[in-house]
Scaffold this motif. Structure first.
Motif, PDB file in Angstrom:
ATOM      1  N   SER A 127       0.869  -1.178   0.000  1.00 56.99           N
ATOM      2  CA  SER A 127       0.000   0.000   0.000  1.00 56.99           C
ATOM      3  C   SER A 127       0.908   1.232   0.000  1.00 56.99           C
ATOM      4  CB  SER A 127      -0.892   0.008   1.239  1.00 56.99           C
ATOM      5  OG  SER A 127      -0.097   0.273   2.375  1.00 56.99           O
ATOM      6  N   LYS A 128       0.332   2.368  -0.358  1.00 60.76           N
ATOM      7  CA  LYS A 128       1.132   3.601  -0.405  1.00 60.76           C
ATOM      8  C   LYS A 128       1.728   3.897   0.974  1.00 60.76           C
ATOM      9  CE  LYS A 128       0.457   8.442  -1.602  1.00 60.76           C
ATOM     10  NZ  LYS A 128      -0.576   9.409  -1.990  1.00 60.76           N
ATOM     11  N   VAL A 149       7.072  -2.191  -4.247  1.00 53.94           N
ATOM     12  CA  VAL A 149       6.291  -1.705  -5.388  1.00 53.94           C
ATOM     13  C   VAL A 149       4.828  -1.614  -4.944  1.00 53.94           C
ATOM     14  CG1 VAL A 149       5.603  -2.150  -7.778  1.00 53.94           C
ATOM     15  CG2 VAL A 149       7.911  -2.760  -7.029  1.00 53.94           C
ATOM     16  N   GLY A 150       4.227  -0.471  -5.156  1.00 55.62           N
ATOM     17  CA  GLY A 150       2.869  -0.219  -4.678  1.00 55.62           C
ATOM     18  C   GLY A 150       1.800  -0.947  -5.485  1.00 55.62           C
ATOM     19  N   ASN A 151       0.577  -0.919  -4.926  1.00 51.45           N
ATOM     20  CA  ASN A 151      -0.544  -1.582  -5.613  1.00 51.45           C
ATOM     21  C   ASN A 151      -1.483  -0.562  -6.270  1.00 51.45           C
ATOM     22  OD1 ASN A 151      -1.760  -0.431  -3.417  1.00 51.45           O
ATOM     23  ND2 ASN A 151      -2.230  -2.351  -2.375  1.00 51.45           N
ATOM     24  N   ASP A 152      -0.994   0.702  -6.374  1.00 54.44           N
ATOM     25  CA  ASP A 152      -1.868   1.785  -6.844  1.00 54.44           C
ATOM     26  C   ASP A 152      -1.491   2.226  -8.259  1.00 54.44           C
ATOM     27  OD1 ASP A 152       0.587   2.707  -6.012  1.00 54.44           O
ATOM     28  OD2 ASP A 152      -0.188   4.408  -4.869  1.00 54.44           O
ATOM     29  N   PHE A 153      -1.666   1.323  -9.204  1.00 54.73           N
ATOM     30  CA  PHE A 153      -1.261   1.559 -10.601  1.00 54.73           C
ATOM     31  C   PHE A 153      -2.051   2.705 -11.258  1.00 54.73           C
ATOM     32  CE2 PHE A 153      -1.757   0.916 -15.140  1.00 54.73           C
ATOM     33  CZ  PHE A 153      -0.457   0.686 -15.549  1.00 54.73           C
ATOM     34  N   GLU A 154      -1.339   3.529 -12.025  1.00 57.56           N
ATOM     35  CA  GLU A 154      -1.995   4.568 -12.846  1.00 57.56           C
ATOM     36  C   GLU A 154      -1.266   4.686 -14.173  1.00 57.56           C
ATOM     37  OE1 GLU A 154      -2.358   8.451 -11.086  1.00 57.56           O
ATOM     38  OE2 GLU A 154      -3.603   7.697  -9.439  1.00 57.56           O
ATOM     39  N   PRO A 173       2.909   2.019 -10.537  1.00 54.28           N
ATOM     40  CA  PRO A 173       2.447   2.367  -9.198  1.00 54.28           C
ATOM     41  C   PRO A 173       3.516   3.202  -8.472  1.00 54.28           C
ATOM     42  CG  PRO A 173       3.456   0.217  -9.179  1.00 54.28           C
ATOM     43  CD  PRO A 173       3.696   0.769 -10.550  1.00 54.28           C
ATOM     44  N   HIS A 174       3.248   3.605  -7.235  1.00 56.92           N
ATOM     45  CA  HIS A 174       4.319   4.154  -6.415  1.00 56.92           C
ATOM     46  C   HIS A 174       5.400   3.082  -6.273  1.00 56.92           C
ATOM     47  CE1 HIS A 174       1.565   7.343  -5.047  1.00 56.92           C
ATOM     48  NE2 HIS A 174       2.631   7.950  -4.549  1.00 56.92           N
TER      49      HIS A 174
END
Lengths: 151, 466
Positions: free
Chosen positions: B360-361, B426-431, B454-455
């Motif tokens: 998570s971030k 590696v984050g799970n918040d892909f954009e 992601p972040h």
């Protein structure tokens, strides 16, 4: 090309533009690319287009296309109507004869054949490789651009 | 007009071509740019024409914008003579691809070219006003662009692809100046789709946000420089991914053919080797619907597919043309693209991104000390794409999970191989972010791609501002 520009101008003025400017250009770009010690690709891009700028109550609209038709003028009008007026617009430059500029490029280049350009690229490649034995990889290109325009 | 395309193929074969393909295209577009409260540019256009690629000894290419019998004869003769003109060349093979006959139309809700120009101009003017949040905002720009491409691809092998694609893009920019400090912020959206992209983005709100952040940042202190743990946001990861994963994955760079132009690739010859941490997974996928790099078939008629460029830190696959795939003994994967019919296709990235991980971030910030960098600015990369420096829009100091800032003037610098190996979360918040202006080629070709991720957390040198 000048006659196409003239026709565009007349079309814009007869459609209601208070002032109009038309611009046409025709470009030929020839490219020979060398990579990994060989001629990789030889290509020619030809681009031809016409642009019309129409002014209605100091609102300026521009549109372009690669063939002259009413669509270009209509789109220029549609853009002009959508824009707010530009109070600083004092009109296009008045018509005047263009000054002839000479000797700014080698005119032979304008008529050079495709095979000659490829030959020049190959000579360039050979000259680089023959320079001395430290040269083992050559990349490069020849680009020739011939552009004509009319306003 | 399709008969012109067919005729070009038939006539090329008569000239002795061992392969020929043709792209017949009609492109319609409109662009509105509002700058500092005034309409800087409002224009529209339409072009159509045909590009013919012929293979004899080498590639020959010619394009024309006049579709008549005379022009057709001329471009066939031009392309064929160019393809057989070179003495110092060597013949090469093309990898086989399946023969396809398909028609693809991208989904749109609102055709952007039927939205009245007045409405777009008004939206840009309104957004531009919103960006002026205070007296420190000195420059603003708001931009809406849309284009529609109708393309027919035919090859001498029998492939026939029809592609109708609509792209819509918008951007807002605000620049603030306080004393001698100048900072800017921008917000962008775009992709394959209609005017709904602009409407869903809420340009006025985004413009206000850009203005507020730019003004605040211009008052911020410069960040101190040091080598440290960095957390990068999705926007910065997108640019990093574009520059140090996307470009060096192009097989023409890997083979050294772009040495004099775009450059080479530091990982040439390292396929199958470990180049990064196990957490690093990077992909190129043209089939991401709604993205700026969307397509189902490339400009050689090769079916587009998802490519695992890096899997668990191992360099797996490059982006190929049919020619480079044959040279390296792999299957072509559909990355040949041209800006328009007027250009010869090149190997280009489509949507290149770092895959999301499990963090998570908030978990990424659970470190003793580090710097959080947000937003992309300007990249500076060596020709092999190994040494990089990329500036970020804003930075925050991280102390045991707490952020302080913003700070201005931060850049990260590193060596790609070391940076990749240092990734530890590696984050799970892909954009995904649209990139409308990726340039390559001679003459230069500009195309749209998507980049993202992601972040992520790694180690890099943070270069500060005084």
């Amino acid at each position: 090309m000048l006659s196409r520009v003239q026709r565009s101008l007349e079309l814009a003025l007869s459609s209601g533009a208070e002032e109009a400017e038309a611009f046409a250009s025709k470009n030929i770009v020839m490219t020979v690319r060398i990579a990994s010690n060989r001629v990789l690709e030889v290509k020619q891009v030809q681009d031809e287009g016409i642009g019309v700028c129409a002014v209605i109550k100091k609102k300026i609209g521009f549109s372009s296309g690669n063939r002259l038709n009413e669509g270009v003028v209509k789109r220029a009008f549609s853009i002009a109507h959508a824009r707010p007026p530009n109070p600083k617009f004092n009109g296009f430059p008045l018509p005047r004869r263009a000054r002839k500029v000479t000797d700014i490029y080698d005119r032979h280049l304008e008529y050079i054949s495709r095979s000659k350009i490829v030959e020049l690229a190959e000579d360039m490649l050979e000259a680089a490789l023959d320079f001395d034995n430290r040269i083992f990889e050559v990349s490069g290109a020849i680009n020739l651009i011939v552009e004509r325009c009319a306003i | 007009m399709a008969d012109f395309a067919e005729r070009a193929i038939i006539d090329s074969l008569k000239f002795g071509a061992r392969y020929a393909d043709v792209r017949l295209e009609k492109l319609t577009w409109e662009t509105i740019v509002v700058k500092d409260g005034k309409v800087e540019r409002a224009k529209s256009g339409e072009i159509h024409g045909l590009g013919l690629r012929v293979l004899l000894k080498t590639w020959g290419f010619a394009s024309c914008t006049h579709l008549n019998k005379r022009s057709l004869r001329k471009i066939v003769a031009t392309a064929a003579s160019m393809a057989k003109g070179a003495k110092k060349t060597k013949t090469f093979k093309l990898s086989k691809i399946p023969i396809n006959r398909e028609k693809i139309t991208t989904d749109i809700i609102k055709d952007p070219l039927t939205i009245p120009t007045e409405e777009k101009v008004e939206l840009c003017l309104d957004s531009d006003r919103c960006a002026h949040v205070d007296k420190f905002i000195k420059r603003t720009t708001t931009h809406i662009a849309c284009d529609k491409t109708q393309k027919l691809f035919l090859s001498s092998e029998g492939t026939e692809i029809k592609f109708l694609n609509t792209l819509t893009y918008c951007e807002t920019f605000a620049l603030a100046k306080r004393g001698v400090v100048v900072e800017y912020m921008d917000e962008i959206a775009g992709g394959s789709g209609g005017f709904e992209i602009v409407e869903n983005f809420n340009l006025p709100e985004k413009a206000k946000n850009a203005g507020q952040r730019a003004s605040k940042l211009a008052a911020a202190k410069g960040i101190p420089g040091k080598k440290t743990t960095v957390v990068l946001d999705q926007d910065l990861v997108a640019l990093l991914c574009h520059e140090i994963i996307g470009h060096p994955s192009e097989a023409d760079r890997v083979l050294g053919r772009e040495a004099a132009w775009a450059g080479k690739a530091w990982w040439a010859g390292m396929t199958g080797k470990k180049i990064g941490a196990k957490l690093l997974n990077a992909t190129d996928d043209p089939r991401v619907k709604g993205s700026l790099g969307y397509y189902e078939f490339d400009d050689e008629g090769t079916p587009a597919r998802r490519k695992e460029l890096i899997r668990e830190g191992i360099l797996k696959e490059h982006m190929h043309s049919r020619e480079t795939a044959a040279e390296l003994g792999v299957s072509p994967n559909g990355n040949m693209r041209a800006q328009s019919f007027q250009y010869l296709p090149l190997i280009r990235m489509s949507n290149t991104f770092i895959e999301p991980g499990d963090f998570s971030k908030d978990e990424l910030f659970e470190i003793k000390d580090g710097v959080y960098l947000k937003g992309q600015k300007i990249p500076s990369i060596d020709s092999k794409r190994q040494n990089f420096q990329i500036s970020a829009k804003e930075a925050f100091l991280i102390k045991r999970g707490k952020l302080t800032g913003p700070f201005r003037g931060a850049s990260i610098a590193g060596v790609a191989s070391e940076f990749f190996k240092s990734i530890d979360a590696v984050g799970n918040d892909f954009e995904m972010r649209p990139v409308p202006n990726c340039g390559k080629g001679d003459p230069m070709q500009t195309i749209g791609v998507g980049n993202g991720g992601p972040h992520l957390r790694a180690i890099a040198r943070v270069l500060g501002a005084g």
